[in-house]
Structure formats: structure tokens, C-alpha cells
Design an enzyme around this catalytic site. Structure first.
Site, PDB file in Angstrom:
ATOM      1  N   ARG A  15       0.837  -1.213   0.000  1.00  0.00           N
ATOM      2  CA  ARG A  15       0.000   0.000   0.000  1.00  0.00           C
ATOM      3  C   ARG A  15       0.869   1.261   0.000  1.00  0.00           C
ATOM      4  O   ARG A  15       0.934   1.993  -0.969  1.00  0.00           O
ATOM      5  CB  ARG A  15      -0.949  -0.026   1.216  1.00  0.00           C
ATOM      6  CG  ARG A  15      -2.027   1.037   1.174  1.00  0.00           C
ATOM      7  CD  ARG A  15      -1.596   2.410   1.643  1.00  0.00           C
ATOM      8  NE  ARG A  15      -1.060   2.420   2.999  1.00  0.00           N
ATOM      9  CZ  ARG A  15      -0.471   3.486   3.528  1.00  0.00           C
ATOM     10  NH1 ARG A  15      -0.318   4.592   2.841  1.00  0.00           N
ATOM     11  NH2 ARG A  15       0.029   3.425   4.764  1.00  0.00           N
ATOM     12  N   ASP A  16       1.597   1.516   1.079  1.00  0.00           N
ATOM     13  CA  ASP A  16       2.381   2.756   1.194  1.00  0.00           C
ATOM     14  C   ASP A  16       3.471   2.770   0.121  1.00  0.00           C
ATOM     15  O   ASP A  16       3.804   3.818  -0.446  1.00  0.00           O
ATOM     16  CB  ASP A  16       3.006   2.825   2.599  1.00  0.00           C
ATOM     17  CG  ASP A  16       3.330   4.246   3.040  1.00  0.00           C
ATOM     18  OD1 ASP A  16       3.745   5.043   2.198  1.00  0.00           O
ATOM     19  OD2 ASP A  16       3.186   4.546   4.238  1.00  0.00           O
ATOM     20  N   HIS A 207       4.940   4.393  12.865  1.00  0.00           N
ATOM     21  CA  HIS A 207       5.024   4.337  11.400  1.00  0.00           C
ATOM     22  C   HIS A 207       6.068   5.369  10.981  1.00  0.00           C
ATOM     23  O   HIS A 207       5.763   6.543  10.797  1.00  0.00           O
ATOM     24  CB  HIS A 207       3.631   4.671  10.852  1.00  0.00           C
ATOM     25  CG  HIS A 207       3.491   4.655   9.367  1.00  0.00           C
ATOM     26  ND1 HIS A 207       2.903   3.619   8.683  1.00  0.00           N
ATOM     27  CD2 HIS A 207       3.822   5.568   8.413  1.00  0.00           C
ATOM     28  CE1 HIS A 207       2.872   3.888   7.387  1.00  0.00           C
ATOM     29  NE2 HIS A 207       3.427   5.080   7.198  1.00  0.00           N
ATOM     30  N   CYS A 240       4.068   9.375   0.851  1.00  0.00           N
ATOM     31  CA  CYS A 240       2.716   9.891   0.617  1.00  0.00           C
ATOM     32  C   CYS A 240       2.773  10.899  -0.529  1.00  0.00           C
ATOM     33  O   CYS A 240       3.446  11.920  -0.422  1.00  0.00           O
ATOM     34  CB  CYS A 240       2.186  10.552   1.890  1.00  0.00           C
ATOM     35  SG  CYS A 240       0.588  11.343   1.615  1.00  0.00           S
ATOM     36  N   ASN A 249       9.283   4.314   3.628  1.00  0.00           N
ATOM     37  CA  ASN A 249       9.137   3.831   5.007  1.00  0.00           C
ATOM     38  C   ASN A 249      10.452   3.219   5.446  1.00  0.00           C
ATOM     39  O   ASN A 249      11.285   2.852   4.623  1.00  0.00           O
ATOM     40  CB  ASN A 249       8.083   2.709   5.059  1.00  0.00           C
ATOM     41  CG  ASN A 249       6.682   3.221   4.827  1.00  0.00           C
ATOM     42  OD1 ASN A 249       6.282   3.454   3.708  1.00  0.00           O
ATOM     43  ND2 ASN A 249       5.942   3.400   5.901  1.00  0.00           N
TER      44      ASN A 249
HETATM   45  P1  HMG Z   1     -13.201  13.799  -2.853  1.00  0.00           P
HETATM   46  O1  HMG Z   1     -13.002  14.122  -4.299  1.00  0.00           O
HETATM   47  O2  HMG Z   1     -13.310  14.941  -1.883  1.00  0.00           O
HETATM   48  O3  HMG Z   1     -14.440  12.826  -2.694  1.00  0.00           O
HETATM   49  O4  HMG Z   1     -12.019  12.858  -2.409  1.00  0.00           O
HETATM   50  P2  HMG Z   1     -15.986  13.089  -2.560  1.00  0.00           P
HETATM   51  O5  HMG Z   1     -16.445  12.434  -1.301  1.00  0.00           O
HETATM   52  O6  HMG Z   1     -16.313  14.558  -2.796  1.00  0.00           O
HETATM   53  O7  HMG Z   1     -16.576  12.251  -3.816  1.00  0.00           O
HETATM   54  C1  HMG Z   1     -16.312  12.624  -5.168  1.00  0.00           C
HETATM   55  C2  HMG Z   1     -16.505  11.426  -6.079  1.00  0.00           C
HETATM   56  O8  HMG Z   1     -15.518  10.433  -5.756  1.00  0.00           O
HETATM   57  C3  HMG Z   1     -17.850  10.719  -5.914  1.00  0.00           C
HETATM   58  O9  HMG Z   1     -18.182  10.198  -7.196  1.00  0.00           O
HETATM   59  C4  HMG Z   1     -17.551   9.562  -5.003  1.00  0.00           C
HETATM   60  O10 HMG Z   1     -18.409   8.437  -5.164  1.00  0.00           O
HETATM   61  C5  HMG Z   1     -16.138   9.181  -5.441  1.00  0.00           C
HETATM   62  P3  HMG Z   1     -19.293  10.902  -8.129  1.00  0.00           P
HETATM   63  O11 HMG Z   1     -20.527  10.897  -7.269  1.00  0.00           O
HETATM   64  O12 HMG Z   1     -18.772  12.286  -8.371  1.00  0.00           O
HETATM   65  O13 HMG Z   1     -19.313  10.014  -9.327  1.00  0.00           O
HETATM   66  N1  HMG Z   1     -15.394   8.580  -4.326  1.00  0.00           N
HETATM   67  C6  HMG Z   1     -14.753   7.385  -4.369  1.00  0.00           C
HETATM   68  N2  HMG Z   1     -14.587   6.472  -5.338  1.00  0.00           N
HETATM   69  C7  HMG Z   1     -13.886   5.346  -5.022  1.00  0.00           C
HETATM   70  N3  HMG Z   1     -13.365   5.119  -3.778  1.00  0.00           N
HETATM   71  C8  HMG Z   1     -13.503   6.021  -2.809  1.00  0.00           C
HETATM   72  C9  HMG Z   1     -14.216   7.220  -3.090  1.00  0.00           C
HETATM   73  N4  HMG Z   1     -14.525   8.284  -2.327  1.00  0.00           N
HETATM   74  C10 HMG Z   1     -15.237   9.101  -3.089  1.00  0.00           C
HETATM   75  N5  HMG Z   1     -12.988   5.788  -1.596  1.00  0.00           N
HETATM   76  C11 HMG Z   1     -11.013  11.187  -1.004  1.00  0.00           C
HETATM   77  C12 HMG Z   1     -11.906  12.424  -1.048  1.00  0.00           C
HETATM   78  C13 HMG Z   1     -10.718  10.897   0.453  1.00  0.00           C
HETATM   79  C14 HMG Z   1     -11.747  10.018  -1.634  1.00  0.00           C
HETATM   80  C15 HMG Z   1      -9.711  11.503  -1.797  1.00  0.00           C
HETATM   81  O14 HMG Z   1      -9.174  12.675  -1.293  1.00  0.00           O
HETATM   82  C16 HMG Z   1      -8.699  10.399  -1.700  1.00  0.00           C
HETATM   83  O15 HMG Z   1      -8.892   9.322  -2.243  1.00  0.00           O
HETATM   84  N6  HMG Z   1      -7.565  10.649  -1.001  1.00  0.00           N
HETATM   85  C17 HMG Z   1      -6.575   9.631  -0.729  1.00  0.00           C
HETATM   86  C18 HMG Z   1      -5.203  10.174  -0.767  1.00  0.00           C
HETATM   87  C19 HMG Z   1      -4.236   9.067  -0.394  1.00  0.00           C
HETATM   88  O16 HMG Z   1      -4.478   7.902  -0.631  1.00  0.00           O
HETATM   89  N7  HMG Z   1      -3.082   9.444   0.219  1.00  0.00           N
HETATM   90  C20 HMG Z   1      -2.067   8.519   0.596  1.00  0.00           C
HETATM   91  C21 HMG Z   1      -2.460   7.633   1.733  1.00  0.00           C
HETATM   92  S1  HMG Z   1      -2.235   8.381   3.336  1.00  0.00           S
HETATM   93  C22 HMG Z   1      -0.580   8.077   3.731  1.00  0.00           C
HETATM   94  O17 HMG Z   1       0.166   7.642   2.890  1.00  0.00           O
HETATM   95  C23 HMG Z   1      -0.110   8.320   5.122  1.00  0.00           C
HETATM   96  C24 HMG Z   1       0.088   7.027   5.939  1.00  0.00           C
HETATM   97  O18 HMG Z   1       0.993   6.156   5.298  1.00  0.00           O
HETATM   98  C25 HMG Z   1       0.631   7.358   7.338  1.00  0.00           C
HETATM   99  C26 HMG Z   1       1.837   8.282   7.320  1.00  0.00           C
HETATM  100  O19 HMG Z   1       2.844   7.969   6.665  1.00  0.00           O
HETATM  101  O20 HMG Z   1       1.747   9.309   8.010  1.00  0.00           O
HETATM  102  C27 HMG Z   1      -1.241   6.275   6.113  1.00  0.00           C
HETATM  103 MG    MG Z   2       3.137   6.288   5.361  1.00  0.00          MG
END
Ligand code: HMG
Ligand code: MG
Length: 299
Positions: A15-16, A207, A240, A249
Site C-alpha cells: 500500500r504505502d 510508522h 505519501c 518507510n
Molecule cells: P473527494 O473528491 O473529496 O471525494 O475525495 P468526494 O467524497 O467529494 O466524492 C467525489 C466522487 O468520488 C464521488 O463520485 C464519489 O463516489 C467518489 P461521483 O458521485 O462524483 O461520481 N469517491 C470514491 N470512489 C472510489 N473510492 C472512494 C471514493 N470516495 C469518493 N474511496 C477522497 C476524497 C478521500 C476520496 C480523496 O481525497 C482520496 O482518495 N484521497 C486519498 C489520498 C491518499 O491515498 N493518500 C495517501 C495515503 S495516506 C498516507 O500515505 C499516510 C500514511 O501512510 C501514514 C503516514 O505515513 O503518516 C497512512
Molecule cells: Mg506512510
């Protein structure tokens, strides 16, 4: 020095790691890699992410990956879930554990999940409630816990407040993230001593990203306080895409080497781990940053 006898390593590479690769890895290869990781003795793998495929296209095959992976007994398969749409997909794929996530800092939260911190709580609360009703365990992630790429220093009190709000949702574990690898061992000790005053140590994980080469030193600082659950990614993959300057990581192979050489039991076979890591290195076609992989390439 008192150190835990046993540590749980939670592998987040699929994933990450893969969320931060430019090239998309074919589903077949992801599944093969996850199964190789599962054969190393790892008891927990975060295999994918049910975020929006437009935001992280590398993991758009999340449902298919989760459905195709052969689950081993006594192993937990987890994935990121940002909202109810993500949970719907995660439940269709029948993963074991749902990982919700948010940041301590407002700007990273907004850039990463397009919501303010206050807007995020009710969304996650509903995800936790529905995941529990579906008999899933829930892990939380708190990003930018030791510093934010946009806002710099993070107040410990703000971290405690966000952690508290997440624990009040009845999550099972909370992983404290150094998203951009800015922490140092003294800061880690200070933050963890504060957190253990409020929350059960057994429900806290670390993490660490290794952006500045301090992830293993930070791990040792946490071990010395008795923390015993650590996230890592094979070969040092990871980062990220919504945190400027974030990189890999802590490498699972380096972490496992350090823990085993300290006499700590991890249950992970280092030789099999290096085989699994070599497989993904070949697939992404560039040398991975971990020291263990560098040693292997020279031998
Ligand atoms: P958004 O555009 O604000 O979503 O994204 P929305 O709720 O306004 O919905 C817009 C459209 O997207 C809708 O479709 C939803 O159905 C669809 P429409 O009605 O327009 O056809 N939609 C989705 N489709 C599939 N799967 C979904 C989903 N949600 C909405 N889950 C959202 C908000 C959170 C979805 C977006 O910002 C996003 O996907 N962000 C993820 C970013 C990400 O993955 N970042 C990396 C992971 S975090 C990380 O790495 C840190 C960590 O490792 C810890 C650390 O290191 O600190 C965990
Ligand atoms: Mg991370």
C-alpha cells in the site's frame, strides 16, 4: 536496557510502497508479491487502499487484489479506507481490517483527503461504526504526528487531541506516523511518553518514514519505552504523494535485521523476506534503498 521480547512488524509495502511508485504494477505481480511476503512469516500485511482511483491510480485494482490474494491462517489483511465509499469497496473485497487515516495538521489533511480536520471526524466515525457492525477490526493512522511538510512543527497537545478523538471512535489500534521522516529519537521519546499517559501502549504503533535516515534510531527510542508494533515497507518503498518531500518507510528488511540482532523475536524469516523484496525490486526495475538489499546486490 529493557527491550520488548517480541515485536510485531506490520508490512505496508503493497500500500504505502506502491502508492508512491510512478509506474503501475500489474495486478498479477502485486498478488504474487503479497503472497511471497505472506510466506515470510509476516502476520500482518496492508495490501492496498480503497481511496479514490483518481487520487491514487496505482491502487485502482484494490478490490481485485484483495479478492485474489490467498489468505494465510493467522494473518491479517488490511487496507486503507478514507470514507463510506471506500468501506463499501473494502467490504466487497472482504478484507480483515480497515485502516482509517487523517493528519494532525490541517493543511496536510486537506491536501491528502480534501477535508478539514473537523469535517473528517464524522466521516471516519461512520466508517468505524459500520466496519465494526461488519465484524472488522479498525486501525487508525495519524499522519504528520512529528511534523508537517506545510506547517512545520506540530504541537504535542494537538496530537493528543486528534488521537483522543480517534480512540473515542473505538478503534483497535492507532499508528503514529512520521509522514515525512523529520522525527529524531529525543522527540520520539518525548511524544511517546506523552501519549502513553493518555492511551494504552499496546494499542499504539509507530510508522516511521526514513526520509532523513533516522527511522531505525527512532525505532530504538520507541523500543526502549516498550513499544512493540512497527510499520515498515519491504526494501524501503513508500511515501505519501500528498506530502511534499516524503520518501520511503523504514525498510522491513533493515528493521527485521536490527530487531533480530537485538535478540527480539519477530517471526519473520530474513532470507525469505529478501527473496520477496528482490521480486518487487525486479518488477519496479530500480534498486531499492534498504541497506540489506544493497548488501545483497554486492554479494
Ligand atoms: P473527494 O473528491 O473529496 O471525494 O475525495 P468526494 O467524497 O467529494 O466524492 C467525489 C466522487 O468520488 C464521488 O463520485 C464519489 O463516489 C467518489 P461521483 O458521485 O462524483 O461520481 N469517491 C470514491 N470512489 C472510489 N473510492 C472512494 C471514493 N470516495 C469518493 N474511496 C477522497 C476524497 C478521500 C476520496 C480523496 O481525497 C482520496 O482518495 N484521497 C486519498 C489520498 C491518499 O491515498 N493518500 C495517501 C495515503 S495516506 C498516507 O500515505 C499516510 C500514511 O501512510 C501514514 C503516514 O505515513 O503518516 C497512512
Ligand atoms: Mg506512510
Amino acid at each position: 536496557m529493557e527491550l520488548p521480547e517480541q515485536v510485531t512488524i506490520k508490512e505496508v509495502g503493497p500500500r504505502d510502497g506502491l502508492q508512491n511508485e510512478k509506474e503501475e504494477i500489474p495486478t498479477d505481480q502485486k498478488v504474487a508479491w503479497i503472497e511471497k511476503l505472506a510466506n515470510t512469516g509476516l502476520s500482518y500485511i496492508e495490501i492496498t487502499s480503497f481511496v479514490h482511483p483518481k487520487w491514487i491510480p496505482q491502487l485502482k485494482d484494490a478490490v481485485e487484489v484483495a479478492k485474489r490474494v490467498n489468505k494465510k491462517e493467522n494473518m491479517t489483511i488490511a487496507a486503507l479506507v478514507p470514507n463510506m465509499k471506500g468501506l463499501e469497496r473494502a467490504l466487497e473485497a472482504d478484507i480483515d481490517e480497515v485502516s482509517i487515516f487523517m493528519s494532525v495538521s490541517e493543511t496536510h489533511n486537506k491536501k491528502n483527503i480534501n477535508k478539514s480536520i473537523e469535517e473528517t471526524y464524522p466521516i471516519l466515525n461512520e466508517v468505524v461504526r459500520e466496519a465494526k457492525l461488519a465484524n472488522k477490526s479498525v486501525r487508525g493512522y495519524i499522519s504528520t504526528a512529528f511534523g508537517c511538510p506545510y506547517e512545520g512543527q506540530v504541537e504535542e497537545q494537538q496530537l493528543v487531541k486528534v488521537c483522543n478523538n480517534l480512540f473515542e471512535m473505538d478503534i483497535d489500534e492507532l499508528s503514529i506516523g512520521d509522514t515525512i521522516g523529520v522525527a529524531n529519537p529525543l522527540q520520539v521519546s518525548s511524544v511517546l511518553k506523552k501519549l502513553e499517559r493518555y492511551f494504552p501502549k499496546d494499542q499504539l504503533a509507530l510508522h516511521f518514514h526514513d526520509t532523513r535516515g533516522l527511522a531505525l534510531a527512532n525505532t530504538l527510542a520507541a523500543l526502549q519505552l516498550g513499544f512493540h508494533t512497527f510499520d515498515s515497507a519491504a526494501g524501503g518503498l513508500g511515501g505519501c504523494p500528498y506530502a511534499k518531500g516524503a520518501s520511503g518507510n523504514v525498510a522491513t528488511d533493515d528493521l527485521n535485521y536490527m530487531l533480530q540482532s537485538l535478540g527480539i523475536h519477530t517471526g519473520v524469516d530474513q532470507a525469505k523476506l529478501l527473496e520477496a523484496t528482490s521480486y518487487i525490486q525486479e518488477m519496479i526495475d530500480r534498486p531499492l534503498p534498504s541497506k540489506q538489499m544493497q548488501i545483497l546486490s554486492r554479494s
